[in-house]
Structure formats: C-alpha cells, structure tokens
Write a protein that holds these residues in place. Structure first.
Motif, PDB file in Angstrom:
ATOM      1  N   ILE A 149     109.219  -1.917  -4.259  1.00 54.10           N
ATOM      2  CA  ILE A 149     108.709  -1.849  -5.615  1.00 54.10           C
ATOM      3  C   ILE A 149     107.732  -0.908  -5.520  1.00 54.10           C
ATOM      4  N   ARG A 150     107.699   0.560  -5.966  1.00 57.78           N
ATOM      5  CA  ARG A 150     106.741   1.829  -5.883  1.00 57.78           C
ATOM      6  C   ARG A 150     105.365   1.448  -7.100  1.00 57.78           C
ATOM      7  N   PHE A 151     104.261   1.676  -7.834  1.00 58.97           N
ATOM      8  CA  PHE A 151     103.513   1.861  -8.486  1.00 58.97           C
ATOM      9  C   PHE A 151     102.275   1.564  -8.221  1.00 58.97           C
ATOM     10  N   LYS A 152     101.875   2.035  -9.539  1.00 62.83           N
ATOM     11  CA  LYS A 152     100.641   3.127  -9.106  1.00 62.83           C
ATOM     12  C   LYS A 152      99.267   2.679 -10.858  1.00 62.83           C
ATOM     13  N   MET A 153      98.592   2.886 -10.464  1.00 63.26           N
ATOM     14  CA  MET A 153      97.410   2.541 -12.086  1.00 63.26           C
ATOM     15  C   MET A 153      96.706   3.270 -12.587  1.00 63.26           C
ATOM     16  N   ARG A 154      96.562   3.376 -13.651  1.00 61.45           N
ATOM     17  CA  ARG A 154      95.247   3.899 -14.072  1.00 61.45           C
ATOM     18  C   ARG A 154      93.807   3.170 -14.817  1.00 61.45           C
ATOM     19  N   TYR A 155      93.194   4.357 -15.676  1.00 59.54           N
ATOM     20  CA  TYR A 155      92.553   3.265 -16.349  1.00 59.54           C
ATOM     21  C   TYR A 155      91.243   3.995 -17.030  1.00 59.54           C
ATOM     22  N   LYS A 156      90.696   3.928 -18.158  1.00 59.10           N
ATOM     23  CA  LYS A 156      89.433   4.551 -19.256  1.00 59.10           C
ATOM     24  C   LYS A 156      89.314   2.437 -19.606  1.00 59.10           C
ATOM     25  N   THR A 157      87.872   3.832 -20.030  1.00 60.88           N
ATOM     26  CA  THR A 157      87.272   2.940 -20.389  1.00 60.88           C
ATOM     27  C   THR A 157      86.087   3.293 -22.174  1.00 60.88           C
ATOM     28  N   ASN A 158      85.977   3.107 -23.070  1.00 62.18           N
ATOM     29  CA  ASN A 158      85.576   3.171 -23.949  1.00 62.18           C
ATOM     30  C   ASN A 158      85.247   4.208 -24.965  1.00 62.18           C
ATOM     31  N   GLU A 159      86.178   5.112 -24.811  1.00 63.42           N
ATOM     32  CA  GLU A 159      85.734   6.393 -25.854  1.00 63.42           C
ATOM     33  C   GLU A 159      86.045   7.590 -24.937  1.00 63.42           C
ATOM     34  N   GLU A 160      86.735   7.244 -24.181  1.00 63.82           N
ATOM     35  CA  GLU A 160      87.179   8.240 -22.622  1.00 63.82           C
ATOM     36  C   GLU A 160      88.408   8.562 -22.278  1.00 63.82           C
ATOM     37  N   GLU A 161      88.377   9.357 -21.781  1.00 61.67           N
ATOM     38  CA  GLU A 161      89.954  10.084 -21.131  1.00 61.67           C
ATOM     39  C   GLU A 161      90.521   8.508 -20.205  1.00 61.67           C
ATOM     40  N   TRP A 162      92.061   8.820 -20.124  1.00 61.23           N
ATOM     41  CA  TRP A 162      92.290   8.243 -18.889  1.00 61.23           C
ATOM     42  C   TRP A 162      92.158   9.059 -17.698  1.00 61.23           C
ATOM     43  N   SER A 163      91.484   7.809 -16.621  1.00 59.59           N
ATOM     44  CA  SER A 163      91.252   8.924 -15.197  1.00 59.59           C
ATOM     45  C   SER A 163      93.216   8.887 -14.275  1.00 59.59           C
ATOM     46  N   PRO A 164      92.813   9.586 -13.427  1.00 63.11           N
ATOM     47  CA  PRO A 164      94.097  10.283 -12.785  1.00 63.11           C
ATOM     48  C   PRO A 164      94.409   9.428 -12.598  1.00 63.11           C
ATOM     49  N   PHE A 165      95.885   8.909 -12.096  1.00 64.76           N
ATOM     50  CA  PHE A 165      96.548   7.860 -11.650  1.00 64.76           C
ATOM     51  C   PHE A 165      96.237   7.766 -10.390  1.00 64.76           C
ATOM     52  N   SER A 166      96.256   6.411  -9.913  1.00 63.55           N
ATOM     53  CA  SER A 166      95.257   6.668  -8.277  1.00 63.55           C
ATOM     54  C   SER A 166      97.268   7.007  -7.526  1.00 63.55           C
ATOM     55  N   ASP A 167      96.762   6.900  -5.860  1.00 64.77           N
ATOM     56  CA  ASP A 167      97.885   7.115  -4.921  1.00 64.77           C
ATOM     57  C   ASP A 167      99.255   6.489  -6.042  1.00 64.77           C
ATOM     58  N   GLU A 168     100.420   6.686  -4.704  1.00 64.43           N
ATOM     59  CA  GLU A 168     101.475   5.675  -4.902  1.00 64.43           C
ATOM     60  C   GLU A 168     101.435   4.740  -4.180  1.00 64.43           C
ATOM     61  N   TYR A 169     101.524   3.535  -4.307  1.00 64.55           N
ATOM     62  CA  TYR A 169     101.611   1.766  -3.371  1.00 64.55           C
ATOM     63  C   TYR A 169     103.013   1.752  -3.588  1.00 64.55           C
ATOM     64  N   SER A 170     103.636   1.121  -2.834  1.00 65.16           N
ATOM     65  CA  SER A 170     104.265  -0.057  -2.021  1.00 65.16           C
ATOM     66  C   SER A 170     104.093  -1.325  -2.263  1.00 65.16           C
ATOM     67  N   ALA A 171     105.013  -2.146  -2.235  1.00 67.46           N
ATOM     68  CA  ALA A 171     105.545  -3.511  -2.194  1.00 67.46           C
ATOM     69  C   ALA A 171     106.854  -4.293  -2.136  1.00 67.46           C
ATOM     70  N   GLN A 172     106.925  -5.239  -1.491  1.00 74.56           N
ATOM     71  CA  GLN A 172     107.920  -6.095  -0.848  1.00 74.56           C
ATOM     72  C   GLN A 172     107.992  -7.688  -2.302  1.00 74.56           C
ATOM     73  N   ILE A 173     108.832  -7.146  -2.326  1.00 77.89           N
ATOM     74  CA  ILE A 173     108.544  -8.458  -3.249  1.00 77.89           C
ATOM     75  C   ILE A 173     109.993  -9.918  -2.819  1.00 77.89           C
ATOM     76  N   GLN A 174     109.040 -10.405  -2.060  1.00 75.08           N
ATOM     77  CA  GLN A 174     109.570 -11.057  -0.811  1.00 75.08           C
ATOM     78  C   GLN A 174     110.843 -12.281  -1.818  1.00 75.08           C
ATOM     79  N   SER A 175     111.856 -12.584  -1.636  1.00 71.68           N
ATOM     80  CA  SER A 175     112.546 -13.736  -2.207  1.00 71.68           C
ATOM     81  C   SER A 175     112.301 -14.379  -1.160  1.00 71.68           C
TER      82      SER A 175
END
Length: 465
Positions: A149-175
C-alpha cells in the motif's frame, strides 16, 4: 526730428519683445508648476498603492503563519497480522490531547484510492513503551499473498487549515499470520508453572534456538535502564521462555483503526468465518445491513441511557453480535460448511473452540479458582470481572466483550486465545488456496489431498462440508 522718428520706430518693437518675453516666462512658470504638481500626484499614488499592498499582505502573511502547520514526519513498518504501526515523529501525545488534533489518512491499494479521517475521540493514540513517540495502529485485510500500500497523512488543530500532506510512504501487508519477536522488545509472558495465570512483563534480550527467547523480568530491566542495579551480573536473571508463552504489547480496541469500519476493502471475505457460508453474496448484504441498523440503535441507546458505560467501539460489535443471531435464526442452514482448526500458536494444544467473550472471561476465572492458579492475594481482581477484557494471543489486539473468540483446550495456564479476525484471516487464506489448488489439481488428486496441501501451507485447518 530724426531722434523722435527713431524712437517712434524702435519703441513699438521693444514693447512687442517685452510682451513676448513676459508671455514666454509666464508660460514656463505655469508649466513648471503643473509639472511639479503632477509628479507629486504620481509619487503619492504610487506610494499609496505600495502601502496598500503591504497592508493587504501583512494579514495574509499573519494568517499563513498561523494556519500553516508543518507536515507530519512518519516512521512505518511492514504490517504483521494485518496491523500497520505508524509512528508520528514530530508530534507528542500531549500535543494531540491538548490541541484536539484531527488526522486524515489517504492510501492507495491495488490502484484504488481510499481516505478517512479520525481524531482522539475515535482513536486513542498511545505512545511507545520506551519512548514518548505517539503511534497509530491500522488494521488491514490479510490476503493469500503479500500486497503493498502507499499512503500519506495530514492533520489539523482547532480552527486551523489542514497541514500539507506528508511524504508518501509504502508498506507491505504480509500474508503470514504469526507472532514475531525481536531483541529489546517489551513482552508479556508466562513461565511453565501452574500458578502463572496472570501475565508478567519482561524485556527480550536473547533470541535462542528451538523457538525460545531469553527474557529479563521487568524488575531487572527497569533497574538497568535507571542505572540503579546493584546486581553485578543481571544476566543470571534471564528466563528461557518458549515463544508460544509470549505475548507482545497489547493494542487496546480504542487505539486501533479497523479499515473494515471505514472503507469497503474486500468486503466479500469480511466476517466469512462467522457467517459460515460459501454463498456469501446475499448473506453478506443482509448481514451488513442488519449490523449497521443494530449498531446505530446501540449507539443511540448508549448515548441516551448508558452514557459512559460502554466504549464507542462496542456499538459495532453489539450490532454484529445481534445481526449474527438474527441471521442464524431466520436463515439457518444445516448444510453450511464448517471449519475445524488447531491452535494457531501451538497446534499440539488441540482444536480451537468458539466462545462468547463474556462467557469465557467468567468461566476461565472460575476454572482458575478451582485449580488454585489464582491465589488469595489475587482474588480481589474478580470483584471487577465486569471490567475485565481479553486479547488475542496472535495479533495482541483487545477483544470486545460483545464478540466471539476461539480458545484451545490446553490447561488453564497454557491455553491460547485467538480473536475472530485472526481466525477469519486464516480461514479466508485457506479457502482461497483451496480454490486455486482445486482448479489446478482436481484432475490429478482428490479433494482430501488438496486439503492436506492447504493445511500444510496455511494452517492446520480441516474443511467439514
């Protein structure tokens, strides 16, 4: 007469020249005045415009400085048992609690984009055991093969705009569905003793042969960490413990984000084991509808009459619990396939049996009293039996009181508990492999041989049609 005539001729010329010079001088003065005034007007207008731009830019810059949050810095690991662990390196648990931070998670799985948001109310974000770093646990579906999977995240606090997205990360979902341990990992363990009903905590310091590890008990590794150990040789306190008697750090249900409840990923196989039916298309839609109806009703009922008595995550399991019983009552089929599986951690411990969690918690404490594995000093814990909960010995995730679990028939201090999700993952992998093998080998071997291959490859499971 001659002089008079000369004056008469020259005087008009002098007057004309004087008038011309006067007019030219006056015109020059007027032009200079207007030119100077116009220049001042132009300069003033330019200055006003520049000042106005600066005044407009100042609030924008101030607003940008307030609203622009730095992007998240993450650290991630490959998912084991379908659980992805994400560390938030540039935040602390205090910041998250004080600022009521909301997160958005965006991921791409097999070319499809999914997104959902959550905050501290929906997911408690704990810190790692030995560090103040907050971490997030997200559960994904486990497939027959590893997938990324490839994913990224962002966040915000009270009454503030969203932060920029983080760098894109990847991970393996092992069977692979198993328990993995490493040096310097804090774990819970039981020794080979009839009085070890309750878990002890220790630190893994050695990886030994034959699935054994060396564990330093909590009281000793804490002394070493605090530099107040009076023992010259703390290694003499290391215990040799088998991996089947070791549990990782518990992940509370309120700290876990289950993608099944946010995004529809592989809904065909969700709750496959609990439905116990190959014809899952119609059953699945009805089961999902009933689960949603009863979960919403449970949420409203808890808010109105049982505020604080049940956790928010319990409402989903209450809805699923009721939906399963209703579905079994109105459409029970004695020919539905069943699956018999041996203990996933120690297959020689016997066949797993399904229990309701509340029934298991009460019966296990009664059995512990009868076998004297709970001494008099610990019997006071039974006064709070309604607050007790258990966790899966495979994925270490807590199990809701309104759910099912599977337990092997080993002795009171040796048995293992498996949550419904881990058992479901194993059964789904087994069924998927059987379908592939049956398509390839049905003309060459019988179905019993195919089941043996599946049991050897995935887990010790038998399909009872």
């Amino acid at each position: 007469n001659t002089l008079t005539s000369v004056i008469t001729m020259v005087l008009p010329l002098v007057l004309i020249v004087s008038i011309v010079v006067f007019v030219i001088t006056l015109t020059g003065c007027v032009l200079c005045v207007y030119a100077t005034r116009g220049r001042n007007i132009v300069i003033g207008s330019a200055a006003d415009r520049l000042l106005g731009q600066q005044q407009q830019q100042q609030p924008q810059q101030h607003q940008s400085m307030v609203a622009q949050l730095p992007p998240l810095t993450l650290k991630t690991y490959d998912a084991v048992n379908g659980i992805l662990n994400i560390e938030l390196l540039n935040l602390s648990t205090d910041q998250i609690e004080e600022n009521r931070i909301e997160f958005e998670f965006v991921c791409v799985i097999k070319g499809t984009r999914y997104a959902f948001s959550f905050n501290q109310d929906k997911c408690n974000i704990p810190a790692l055991a030995l560090t103040p770093i907050p971490c997030i646990f997200i559960r994904f579906t486990v497939h027959l093969q590893d997938y990324s999977i490839r994913f990224k995240m962002r966040y915000k606090t009270n009454e503030e705009e969203w932060s920029p997205f983080s760098d894109e990360y990847s991970a393996q979902i092992q069977s692979l569905i198993t328990s993995t341990f490493a040096v310097n990992q804090i774990v819970n363990y039981r020794q080979k003793s009839v009085t070890d009903f309750y878990l002890k905590q220790g630190l893994i310091v050695q990886i030994l042969d034959d699935d054994f590890v060396g564990i330093l008990p909590q009281q000793y590794w804490r002394r070493i960490r605090n530099d107040d150990d009076d023992d010259d040789d703390p290694t003499r306190h290391i215990l040799k413990v088998h991996k089947s008697r070791i549990l990782g750090r518990k992940i509370d249900l309120d700290s876990l984000i289950d993608t099944r409840q946010h995004i529809a990923i592989d809904s065909e196989w969700t709750d496959f084991l609990i439905l116990k039916s190959m014809h899952i298309d119609d059953t699945r839609s009805l089961f999902t509808l009933l689960t949603d109806i009863y979960a919403n009703y449970a949420q409203h009922s808890c808010d109105a009459h049982h505020h604080g008595q049940f956790a928010d995550y319990d409402t989903y399991f209450i809805g699923r619990y009721i939906a399963c019983h209703v579905l079994q009552y109105i459409s029970y089929d004695s020919k539905v396939p069943r699956f018999m599986m041996h203990c996933l951690l120690h297959s020689s411990d016997g066949i797993l049996e399904m229990f309701k969690v509340r029934h298991y918690i009460i019966e296990s404490r009664i059995a512990a009293l009868h076998t004297h594995t709970i001494d008099d000093a610990n019997q006071t814990d039974l006064c709070h039996v309604d607050d007790l909960s258990d966790r899966c010995d495979v994925c270490n995730v807590g199990i809701s009181s309104f759910d099912w679990m599977l337990k092997c028939p080993a002795s009171i201090c040796d048995y293992h508990v498996v949550c419904l999700q881990c058992a479901n993952n194993v059964v789904v992998q087994y069924v998927q492999l059987l379908r592939i093998l049956d398509h390839i080998l049905s003309d060459r071997v019988d179905y019993d041989c195919i089941q043996l291959i599946g049991a050897y490859t995935v887990a010790p499971i038998v399909h009872l049609a």
